[in-house]
Design a protein around this motif. Structure first.
Motif, PDB file in Angstrom:
ATOM      1  N   THR A 104       0.896  -1.100   0.022  1.00 51.01           N
ATOM      2  CA  THR A 104       0.092  -0.020  -0.135  1.00 51.01           C
ATOM      3  C   THR A 104       0.865   1.271   0.123  1.00 51.01           C
ATOM      4  N   LEU A 105       0.116   2.448  -0.610  1.00 53.28           N
ATOM      5  CA  LEU A 105       1.020   3.613  -0.335  1.00 53.28           C
ATOM      6  C   LEU A 105       0.474   4.356   0.740  1.00 53.28           C
ATOM      7  N   GLN A 106      -0.097   3.799   1.696  1.00 53.05           N
ATOM      8  CA  GLN A 106      -0.345   4.175   3.064  1.00 53.05           C
ATOM      9  C   GLN A 106       0.880   4.157   3.815  1.00 53.05           C
ATOM     10  N   THR A 107       1.008   4.790   4.996  1.00 54.10           N
ATOM     11  CA  THR A 107       1.960   4.995   5.791  1.00 54.10           C
ATOM     12  C   THR A 107       1.804   4.048   6.850  1.00 54.10           C
ATOM     13  N   ARG A 108       2.513   3.457   7.581  1.00 47.32           N
ATOM     14  CA  ARG A 108       2.267   2.366   8.531  1.00 47.32           C
ATOM     15  C   ARG A 108       1.602   2.756   9.889  1.00 47.32           C
ATOM     16  N   ASN A 109       2.225   3.994  10.241  1.00 47.40           N
ATOM     17  CA  ASN A 109       1.424   4.756  11.445  1.00 47.40           C
ATOM     18  C   ASN A 109      -0.301   4.566  11.129  1.00 47.40           C
ATOM     19  N   ARG A 110      -0.564   4.816   9.937  1.00 47.11           N
ATOM     20  CA  ARG A 110      -2.031   4.911   9.631  1.00 47.11           C
ATOM     21  C   ARG A 110      -2.790   3.707   9.642  1.00 47.11           C
ATOM     22  N   LEU A 111      -2.048   2.358   9.687  1.00 47.08           N
ATOM     23  CA  LEU A 111      -2.672   1.195   9.541  1.00 47.08           C
ATOM     24  C   LEU A 111      -3.790   1.075  10.772  1.00 47.08           C
ATOM     25  N   PRO A 112      -3.410   0.972  12.067  1.00 49.50           N
ATOM     26  CA  PRO A 112      -4.258   0.928  13.041  1.00 49.50           C
ATOM     27  C   PRO A 112      -5.374   1.621  12.999  1.00 49.50           C
ATOM     28  N   VAL A 127       3.474  -4.038   3.523  1.00 49.89           N
ATOM     29  CA  VAL A 127       4.711  -3.181   2.739  1.00 49.89           C
ATOM     30  C   VAL A 127       3.693  -1.870   2.746  1.00 49.89           C
ATOM     31  N   CYS A 128       4.530  -0.889   3.318  1.00 49.72           N
ATOM     32  CA  CYS A 128       3.801   0.496   3.106  1.00 49.72           C
ATOM     33  C   CYS A 128       4.704   1.448   2.576  1.00 49.72           C
ATOM     34  N   ARG A 129       4.232   2.780   2.338  1.00 49.64           N
ATOM     35  CA  ARG A 129       4.890   3.520   1.628  1.00 49.64           C
ATOM     36  C   ARG A 129       6.211   3.951   1.770  1.00 49.64           C
ATOM     37  N   GLU A 130       6.677   4.027   3.443  1.00 47.82           N
ATOM     38  CA  GLU A 130       8.110   4.070   3.563  1.00 47.82           C
ATOM     39  C   GLU A 130       9.015   2.774   3.549  1.00 47.82           C
ATOM     40  N   ASP A 131       8.632   1.878   2.887  1.00 51.93           N
ATOM     41  CA  ASP A 131       9.309   0.292   2.753  1.00 51.93           C
ATOM     42  C   ASP A 131       9.909   0.213   1.607  1.00 51.93           C
ATOM     43  N   ALA A 132       9.485   0.616   0.615  1.00 52.07           N
ATOM     44  CA  ALA A 132       9.512   0.593  -0.839  1.00 52.07           C
ATOM     45  C   ALA A 132       9.266   1.722  -1.748  1.00 52.07           C
ATOM     46  N   GLU A 133       9.718   1.550  -2.914  1.00 53.23           N
ATOM     47  CA  GLU A 133       9.378   2.570  -4.161  1.00 53.23           C
ATOM     48  C   GLU A 133       7.905   2.361  -4.271  1.00 53.23           C
ATOM     49  N   PRO A 134       7.115   3.338  -4.433  1.00 47.82           N
ATOM     50  CA  PRO A 134       5.773   3.274  -4.673  1.00 47.82           C
ATOM     51  C   PRO A 134       5.356   2.690  -5.745  1.00 47.82           C
TER      52      PRO A 134
END
Length: 225
Positions: A104-112, A127-134
């Protein structure tokens, strides 16, 4: 090797269209000092990168403003919800011995606060925005597969946009279009997607039929156009 089903989040598992559009309008309103409504956004706003949408509206420094305002605006706008059938489908996949993941393009802190714990608990990797090239880069899919010790030919990716389709193609994984999502079934079909699902209730073990050499035989019903 365990089969793998990977999912995009927004428009696939999560009904967030109204919230995303309201967030864009809210940030534009705050930045421009005049009321911007969802109706003022271009028709393609939901499938266009947010910075491009805001730039087209005349918002200065949209990337910087999104970093500052996006989370607060999204968290306080109209709520998001998972699509009907998603939880049951994920549970059925797990019962079938399938590994599941989110790209996802969402950041990890938003998932909860975007997904209920019952859904997050059913995902083996996120796998979130900060983890890999979108996306449309395939990097996020490759990272999810690496974490699950799986090869591309063991996986299918369910996405709702043309960037999702491109990422799946570049990663050499099977693709299933979510016709209920942001781009819509017609756009996915017109772009050459061979399988376009018509309803979230089709999330389940039937997706494993799309994996080359899959051992499952449950029917996957596609949308007709």
């Amino acid at each position: 090797m365990r089969p793998v089903v990977l999912f995009d989040l927004d428009g696939v598992l999560l009904d967030s269209r109204d919230a995303m559009l309201a967030t864009l309008a809210g940030i534009a309103t705050a930045a421009l000092g005049r009321r911007i409504t969802v109706a003022d956004l271009p028709p393609e706003a939901i499938t266009t990168p947010r910075v491009e949408v805001l730039s087209a509206l005349g918002v200065p420094n949209p990337d910087e403003l999104c970093e500052i305002w996006w989370d607060a605006a999204l968290a306080t706008t109209a709520g998001t919800r998972i699509f009907p059938g998603v939880l049951e489908g994920l549970m059925a996949l797990k019962d079938a011995g399938t590994a599941t993941g989110l790209v996802t393009l969402q950041t990890r802190n938003r998932l909860p606060w975007l997904l209920p714990p019952a859904v997050l608990d059913l995902l083996d990797t996120t796998v979130c925005r900060e983890d890999a090239e979108p996306k449309p880069a395939p990097d996020g899919i490759f990272l999810a597969l690496a974490r699950l010790a799986a090869a591309p030919h063991d996986a299918v990716f369910v996405g709702d946009t043309l960037t999702d389709r491109t990422a799946a193609f570049e990663a050499s994984v099977a693709f299933a279009g979510a016709g209920w999502g942001y781009a819509g079934a017609h756009a996915l079909t017109a772009a050459g997607s061979r399988v376009v699902l018509s309803h979230p209730s089709q999330i389940g073990p039937g997706l494993l039929n799309l994996i080359p050499g899959g051992r499952h035989t449950r029917q996957v019903t596609t949308a007709s156009h």
